[in-house]
Design an enzyme around this catalytic site. Structure first.
Site, PDB file in Angstrom:
ATOM      1  N   ASP A   9      13.552  -0.379 -27.212  1.00 54.09           N
ATOM      2  CA  ASP A   9      14.982  -0.063 -27.274  1.00 54.09           C
ATOM      3  C   ASP A   9      15.675  -0.931 -28.316  1.00 54.09           C
ATOM      4  O   ASP A   9      15.863  -2.129 -28.119  1.00 54.09           O
ATOM      5  CB  ASP A   9      15.615  -0.285 -25.884  1.00 54.09           C
ATOM      6  CG  ASP A   9      17.115   0.028 -25.849  1.00 54.09           C
ATOM      7  OD1 ASP A   9      17.725   0.250 -26.919  1.00 54.09           O
ATOM      8  OD2 ASP A   9      17.689   0.050 -24.737  1.00 54.09           O
ATOM      9  N   GLU A  67      18.164  -1.529 -18.399  1.00 57.65           N
ATOM     10  CA  GLU A  67      18.262  -0.351 -19.262  1.00 57.65           C
ATOM     11  C   GLU A  67      16.926   0.372 -19.476  1.00 57.65           C
ATOM     12  O   GLU A  67      16.866   1.603 -19.362  1.00 57.65           O
ATOM     13  CB  GLU A  67      18.883  -0.752 -20.607  1.00 57.65           C
ATOM     14  CG  GLU A  67      20.374  -1.023 -20.463  1.00 57.65           C
ATOM     15  CD  GLU A  67      20.966  -1.857 -21.587  1.00 57.65           C
ATOM     16  OE1 GLU A  67      20.289  -2.065 -22.607  1.00 57.65           O
ATOM     17  OE2 GLU A  67      22.111  -2.304 -21.438  1.00 57.65           O
ATOM     18  N   ASP A 108      25.993   3.484 -18.812  1.00 59.86           N
ATOM     19  CA  ASP A 108      25.315   2.670 -19.821  1.00 59.86           C
ATOM     20  C   ASP A 108      26.430   1.950 -20.583  1.00 59.86           C
ATOM     21  O   ASP A 108      27.111   2.551 -21.411  1.00 59.86           O
ATOM     22  CB  ASP A 108      24.503   3.596 -20.744  1.00 59.86           C
ATOM     23  CG  ASP A 108      23.937   2.876 -21.967  1.00 59.86           C
ATOM     24  OD1 ASP A 108      24.063   1.635 -22.062  1.00 59.86           O
ATOM     25  OD2 ASP A 108      23.358   3.568 -22.830  1.00 59.86           O
ATOM     26  N   LYS A 147      29.746  -7.308 -25.426  1.00 65.91           N
ATOM     27  CA  LYS A 147      28.596  -7.495 -24.534  1.00 65.91           C
ATOM     28  C   LYS A 147      27.755  -8.702 -24.944  1.00 65.91           C
ATOM     29  O   LYS A 147      27.081  -9.304 -24.114  1.00 65.91           O
ATOM     30  CB  LYS A 147      27.750  -6.223 -24.565  1.00 65.91           C
ATOM     31  CG  LYS A 147      26.599  -6.194 -23.587  1.00 65.91           C
ATOM     32  CD  LYS A 147      25.997  -4.802 -23.577  1.00 65.91           C
ATOM     33  CE  LYS A 147      24.729  -4.711 -22.788  1.00 65.91           C
ATOM     34  NZ  LYS A 147      24.214  -3.326 -22.813  1.00 65.91           N
TER      35      LYS A 147
HETATM   36  P1  ADP Z   1      23.893   0.041 -27.786  1.00 61.00           P
HETATM   37  O1  ADP Z   1      23.036   0.504 -26.662  1.00 61.00           O
HETATM   38  O2  ADP Z   1      23.513  -1.304 -28.270  1.00 61.00           O
HETATM   39  O3  ADP Z   1      25.335   0.169 -27.555  1.00 61.00           O
HETATM   40  P2  ADP Z   1      23.092   2.438 -29.220  1.00 61.00           P
HETATM   41  O4  ADP Z   1      21.777   2.673 -28.616  1.00 61.00           O
HETATM   42  O5  ADP Z   1      24.154   3.423 -28.963  1.00 61.00           O
HETATM   43  O6  ADP Z   1      23.589   0.971 -29.007  1.00 61.00           O
HETATM   44  O7  ADP Z   1      22.849   2.325 -30.796  1.00 61.00           O
HETATM   45  C1  ADP Z   1      23.899   2.046 -31.650  1.00 61.00           C
HETATM   46  C2  ADP Z   1      23.329   1.610 -32.959  1.00 61.00           C
HETATM   47  O8  ADP Z   1      22.506   2.650 -33.473  1.00 61.00           O
HETATM   48  C3  ADP Z   1      24.397   1.344 -34.007  1.00 61.00           C
HETATM   49  O9  ADP Z   1      24.104   0.141 -34.685  1.00 61.00           O
HETATM   50  C4  ADP Z   1      24.256   2.518 -34.939  1.00 61.00           C
HETATM   51  O10 ADP Z   1      24.606   2.180 -36.274  1.00 61.00           O
HETATM   52  C5  ADP Z   1      22.787   2.822 -34.832  1.00 61.00           C
HETATM   53  N1  ADP Z   1      22.454   4.183 -35.175  1.00 61.00           N
HETATM   54  C6  ADP Z   1      22.902   5.334 -34.584  1.00 61.00           C
HETATM   55  N2  ADP Z   1      22.400   6.398 -35.203  1.00 61.00           N
HETATM   56  C7  ADP Z   1      21.620   5.933 -36.210  1.00 61.00           C
HETATM   57  C8  ADP Z   1      20.835   6.551 -37.243  1.00 61.00           C
HETATM   58  N3  ADP Z   1      20.783   7.876 -37.368  1.00 61.00           N
HETATM   59  N4  ADP Z   1      20.183   5.739 -38.122  1.00 61.00           N
HETATM   60  C9  ADP Z   1      20.252   4.397 -38.021  1.00 61.00           C
HETATM   61  N5  ADP Z   1      20.967   3.769 -37.087  1.00 61.00           N
HETATM   62  C10 ADP Z   1      21.651   4.521 -36.196  1.00 61.00           C
HETATM   63 MG    MG Z   2      21.721   0.812 -25.312  1.00 58.56          MG
END
Ligand code: ADP
Ligand code: MG
Length: 509
Positions: free
Chosen positions: A172, A150, A8, A70
């Site tokens: 998502d 995804e 991922d 990305k």
């Molecule tokens: P991506 O797939 O876009 O890389 P993720 O699914 O890993 O991202 O999500 C990352 C985002 O989730 C970040 O912006 C982070 O700040 C937010 N995030 C992670 N945990 C929390 C939470 N407990 N509350 C709010 N936002 C969160």
């Molecule tokens: Mg993601």
């Protein structure tokens, strides 16, 4: 062939998963022992730091750090030039450093070299962005098995874990991207029915709103407006931490320091929620559209899954529950589902390519179908004489697919050539300006034809989304020509091999 993994490759966080000896998908820890790795790269002289080590230095070396790359995937206009060296790096190259770090770490953790990977992409990525992602994998030294949407990956991990049958909706909301997908799942088959997303909507935008709130308050209390990028970068980190806290607490403090003034600014969840209402409405709009595009009502959806770190915000859960009319299922790990599903799909693809389907355990996904996320068509002359789009393959058509249309025709008397322009666009009949031209080819007819002589165009889209176009002159059923639209190459083959060689010897750590 060494180990096969699912990756991922996220905007903000990335994760790797592999199949265990007993046939279950498992997250492979990174070098820090963590399940996810920040998609952040720091250029430090000859050293290239990836992940936590890079993210930790965001405030002190912001000119050498690149994140959210990305968002630029597939763009030829974006290059990152670190302050401390004279290199310049495109999105595929930077993503390759992230992939190399992930894969090297995974090889160590698994005790075997990782050679093959299936990489996930947002469902709305177009051909160029998908190709750029594959090229990043090649540059990182991987044999890329393919790319997978995804939400499909998330649903696969879900279906396999629970054996669920029915209509699933995946919402998502990650760090930089948002998408909603409706799919049918059951008996080892996952079919996407419709999918839509926004490339510029994610946790990053919620952080921006929070930064604005905090800065406005700081200035309101007599502080000077802050423009220093290092101070702002540090603030972004603290604001993100406060945002995470607001998911479980009613308020969270943020410390702001500038020009000798330090203020503790407390933000309440209510303040945060009302300041981000527009962002939430954008997700609501897309959510409703996708269900409508699937020809369904929310009552037809059996399961609602939340994927992506930002779905931990309570307002997301309540929005989805309100709109969908049911509580979302939160048993899927929002940060890991995509990588886990990719590992399963990678195993399925490998088994299929080696004709080892029988070895796949009973009840396992036997077929993971996907859709074209953007419509495909050809340019035609409208009755008004302008060039418009003729949609042959609608968005969300299941692949592989084939469509033949006999309605085309020559436009001028004595015409001996056809200028075939392949378009990518979701709208039928729109002006060509609103389409993306994937390829153009001048095809010769066997002999000149009068205006209106019939032409057949056949579009076939294979499982990887490669489009094959064949044109037939129906006046005598003669073959006119064919074209293969490989995903628009962002880098040439030569550029990819140069970067692959360079990356193999780069000090990525
Ligand atoms: P991506 O797939 O876009 O890389 P993720 O699914 O890993 O991202 O999500 C990352 C985002 O989730 C970040 O912006 C982070 O700040 C937010 N995030 C992670 N945990 C929390 C939470 N407990 N509350 C709010 N936002 C969160
Ligand atoms: Mg993601």
């Amino acid at each position: 062939m060494g180990r096969v993994v699912g990756i991922d490759l996220g905007t903000t966080f990335s994760a790797v998963a592999a199949m265990s000896a007993d046939g279950r998908a498992e997250i492979v820890h990174n070098r820090d022992g963590k399940n996810t790795t920040p998609s952040v790269v720091l250029f430090d002289g000859d050293d290239i730091l990836v992940g936590e080590a890079a993210k930790n230095q965001i405030a002190s070396s912001s000119g050498d750090i690149v994140s959210y790359v990305k968002r630029h995937m597939g763009s030829r206009d974006y290059v990152f030039m670190p302050d401390s060296s004279d290199g310049s790096y495109g999105p595929e190259h930077i993503s390759a450093f992230i992939l190399k770090y992930l894969v090297d770490g995974a090889s160590e953790a698994l005790g075997e070299p990782v050679t093959d990977a299936l990489i996930t992409v947002p469902a709305y990525f177009d051909e160029g962005q998908r190709n750029a992602t594959k090229q990043a994998g090649v540059i990182a030294g991987l044999n890329v098995l393919g790319v997978l949407n995804e939400p499909t990956a998330a649903a696969v991990s879900y279906g396999i874990d629970t054996g669920f049958e029915g209509t699933v909706l995946v919402y998502d909301l990650g760090g930089g991207t948002f998408d909603v997908t409706v799919m049918k799942s059951g008996r080892g088959v996952v079919d996407i029915v419709s999918t839509e997303g926004d490339r510029n909507l994610g946790g990053f935008d919620f952080d921006n709103v929070l930064i604005e709130l905090v800065l406005r308050e700081f200035v309101g209390r007599g502080g000077q407006p802050i423009t220093d990028t290092a101070i702002l970068a540090g603030l972004r980190e603290r604001v993100e931490a406060a945002k995470l806290r607001l998911s479980t607490s009613a308020s969270a403090p943020v410390f702001v320091s500038s020009d000798g003034m330090t203020e503790k600014i407390v933000i309440t969840r209510e303040q945060f929620e009302s300041a981000t209402i527009d962002l939430m409405l954008r997700t609501e709009y897309i959510l409703e559209n996708v269900v409508e595009a699937a020809g369904l009502r929310f009552a037809d959806i059996d399961k609602v899954l939340l994927v992506g770190g930002s779905t931990r915000m309570p307002m997301v859960r309540s929005l989805v529950a309100r709109v969908a009319g049911r509580e979302p299922d939160t048993t899927v790990h929002p940060d890991e589902a995509v990588a886990l599903g990719a590992a399963i799909a990678a195993e399925v693809r490998t088994a299929h390519s080696q004709n080892r389907e029988a070895e796949l355990a009973e009840g396992k996904t036997v077929r993971i179908s996907d859709v074209v996320s953007h419509g495909l068509g050809v340019a035609i002359q409208s009755s008004a004489g302008t060039m418009v789009n003729y949609l042959l393959i609608k968005p969300n058509t299941t692949i592989p697919c084939q469509i033949a249309v006999d309605d085309f025709g020559t436009v001028a008397d004595g015409q001996s050539e056809l200028n075939v322009q392949i378009t990518e666009s979701d709208e039928d009949g729109c002006d060509l300006r609103y389409t993306n031209i994937l390829g153009t080819s001048l095809l010769k007819l066997s002999q000149p034809r009068p205006a209106g002589s019939p032409i057949r165009v056949v579009f076939s889209c294979d499982i990887d989304g490669v489009l094959h176009v064949e044109v037939t002159d129906l006046a005598d059923n003669s073959y006119v020509g064919e074209m293969e639209i490989l995903r628009t190459a962002t880098l040439s083959d030569a550029e990819v091999s140069d970067l692959t060689r360079e990356t193999a010897s780069a000090a990525v750590q």
